[in-house]
Write a protein that holds these residues in place. Structure first.
Motif, mmCIF file in Angstrom:
data_model
loop_
_atom_site.group_PDB
_atom_site.id
_atom_site.type_symbol
_atom_site.label_atom_id
_atom_site.label_comp_id
_atom_site.label_asym_id
_atom_site.label_seq_id
_atom_site.Cartn_x
_atom_site.Cartn_y
_atom_site.Cartn_z
ATOM 1 N N VAL A 59 -31.298 17.108 -52.742
ATOM 2 C CA VAL A 59 -32.341 16.573 -53.453
ATOM 3 C C VAL A 59 -32.320 17.291 -54.767
ATOM 4 O O VAL A 59 -32.614 16.525 -55.842
ATOM 5 C CB VAL A 59 -33.742 17.079 -52.707
ATOM 6 N N VAL A 60 -32.124 18.597 -54.952
ATOM 7 C CA VAL A 60 -32.253 19.180 -56.432
ATOM 8 C C VAL A 60 -31.150 18.525 -57.131
ATOM 9 O O VAL A 60 -31.130 18.411 -58.316
ATOM 10 C CB VAL A 60 -32.052 20.741 -56.311
ATOM 11 N N GLU A 61 -29.679 18.582 -56.651
ATOM 12 C CA GLU A 61 -28.534 18.315 -57.339
ATOM 13 C C GLU A 61 -28.440 16.934 -57.710
ATOM 14 O O GLU A 61 -28.039 16.418 -58.728
ATOM 15 C CB GLU A 61 -27.516 18.893 -56.825
ATOM 16 N N GLU A 62 -28.795 16.066 -56.502
ATOM 17 C CA GLU A 62 -28.483 14.371 -56.703
ATOM 18 C C GLU A 62 -29.712 13.746 -57.109
ATOM 19 O O GLU A 62 -29.745 12.700 -58.211
ATOM 20 C CB GLU A 62 -28.194 13.936 -55.487
ATOM 21 N N VAL A 63 -30.926 14.222 -56.946
ATOM 22 C CA VAL A 63 -32.224 13.414 -57.406
ATOM 23 C C VAL A 63 -32.706 13.975 -58.739
ATOM 24 O O VAL A 63 -32.472 12.999 -59.718
ATOM 25 C CB VAL A 63 -33.165 13.361 -56.229
ATOM 26 N N HIS A 64 -33.067 15.008 -58.737
ATOM 27 C CA HIS A 64 -33.860 15.573 -59.859
ATOM 28 C C HIS A 64 -33.933 17.140 -59.742
ATOM 29 O O HIS A 64 -34.471 17.518 -58.724
ATOM 30 C CB HIS A 64 -35.285 15.017 -60.163
ATOM 31 N N TRP A 65 -33.589 17.825 -60.891
ATOM 32 C CA TRP A 65 -33.982 19.297 -60.752
ATOM 33 C C TRP A 65 -35.339 19.796 -60.608
ATOM 34 O O TRP A 65 -35.752 20.930 -60.115
ATOM 35 C CB TRP A 65 -33.447 20.069 -62.064
ATOM 36 N N GLY A 66 -36.290 18.835 -60.934
ATOM 37 C CA GLY A 66 -37.861 19.447 -60.640
ATOM 38 C C GLY A 66 -38.060 19.724 -59.208
ATOM 39 O O GLY A 66 -39.264 20.249 -59.175
ATOM 40 N N TYR A 67 -37.431 19.029 -58.413
ATOM 41 C CA TYR A 67 -37.819 19.478 -56.897
ATOM 42 C C TYR A 67 -37.291 20.893 -56.677
ATOM 43 O O TYR A 67 -37.943 21.427 -55.707
ATOM 44 C CB TYR A 67 -36.913 18.525 -56.230
ATOM 45 N N SER A 68 -36.653 21.452 -57.527
ATOM 46 C CA SER A 68 -36.452 22.816 -57.267
ATOM 47 C C SER A 68 -37.764 23.895 -57.281
ATOM 48 O O SER A 68 -37.732 24.734 -56.732
ATOM 49 C CB SER A 68 -35.354 23.461 -58.268
ATOM 50 N N ILE A 69 -38.656 23.346 -58.122
ATOM 51 C CA ILE A 69 -40.017 24.024 -58.315
ATOM 52 C C ILE A 69 -40.808 23.825 -57.002
ATOM 53 O O ILE A 69 -41.305 25.000 -56.565
ATOM 54 C CB ILE A 69 -40.737 23.298 -59.309
ATOM 55 N N PHE A 70 -40.601 22.800 -56.334
ATOM 56 C CA PHE A 70 -41.387 22.627 -54.968
ATOM 57 C C PHE A 70 -40.614 23.311 -53.913
ATOM 58 O O PHE A 70 -41.237 24.249 -53.414
ATOM 59 C CB PHE A 70 -41.436 20.970 -54.600
ATOM 60 N N PHE A 71 -39.547 23.374 -54.016
ATOM 61 C CA PHE A 71 -38.723 24.026 -52.850
ATOM 62 C C PHE A 71 -38.921 25.642 -53.042
ATOM 63 O O PHE A 71 -38.814 26.422 -52.030
ATOM 64 C CB PHE A 71 -37.059 23.614 -52.904
ATOM 65 N N ILE A 72 -38.480 26.120 -54.212
ATOM 66 C CA ILE A 72 -38.974 27.460 -54.495
ATOM 67 C C ILE A 72 -40.190 27.743 -54.284
ATOM 68 O O ILE A 72 -40.305 28.823 -53.434
ATOM 69 C CB ILE A 72 -38.590 27.783 -55.915
#
Length: 101
Positions: free
Chosen positions: A42-55
């Protein structure tokens, strides 16, 4: 998103496409220990912004679940230890009572 390739869109839909699928994926995410396999695409293919949610999710939710489970085990262990101590006191008192007779 039409800019993503077909395989990525199919994977995203398979994992997060409906509410029940998303809930099941997050359940697996929390308890399986394999959360990178659910988050990285999700982070690599869709958008890096999801990294904030996952972190945030991994830091708070997984940590909280781990602490709750640890607390439950600790509570049970301390309860057993207290029962053992009470049993030892009772045995000691019974032994003293036998000697005094």
């Amino acid at each position: 998103d039409a800019s993503l390739d077909e395989d990525t869109r199919a994977w995203i839909y398979r994992m997060y496409g409906t509410a029940p699928k998303a809930i099941w994926t997050m359940f697996e995410f929390t308890f399986s220990g394999g959360w990178p396999s659910y988050a990285r695409p999700v982070v690599e293919e869709v958008h890096w912004g999801y990294s904030i949610f996952f972190i945030f999710y991994v830091s708070v939710v997984v940590f909280a679940v781990t602490r709750i489970i640890t607390a439950l085990f600790l509570k049970d262990t301390l309860q057993v230890a207290a029962n053992d101590a009470d049993m030892m006191v009772q045995e000691s008192m019974a032994s003293k009572a036998r000697y005094s007779e």
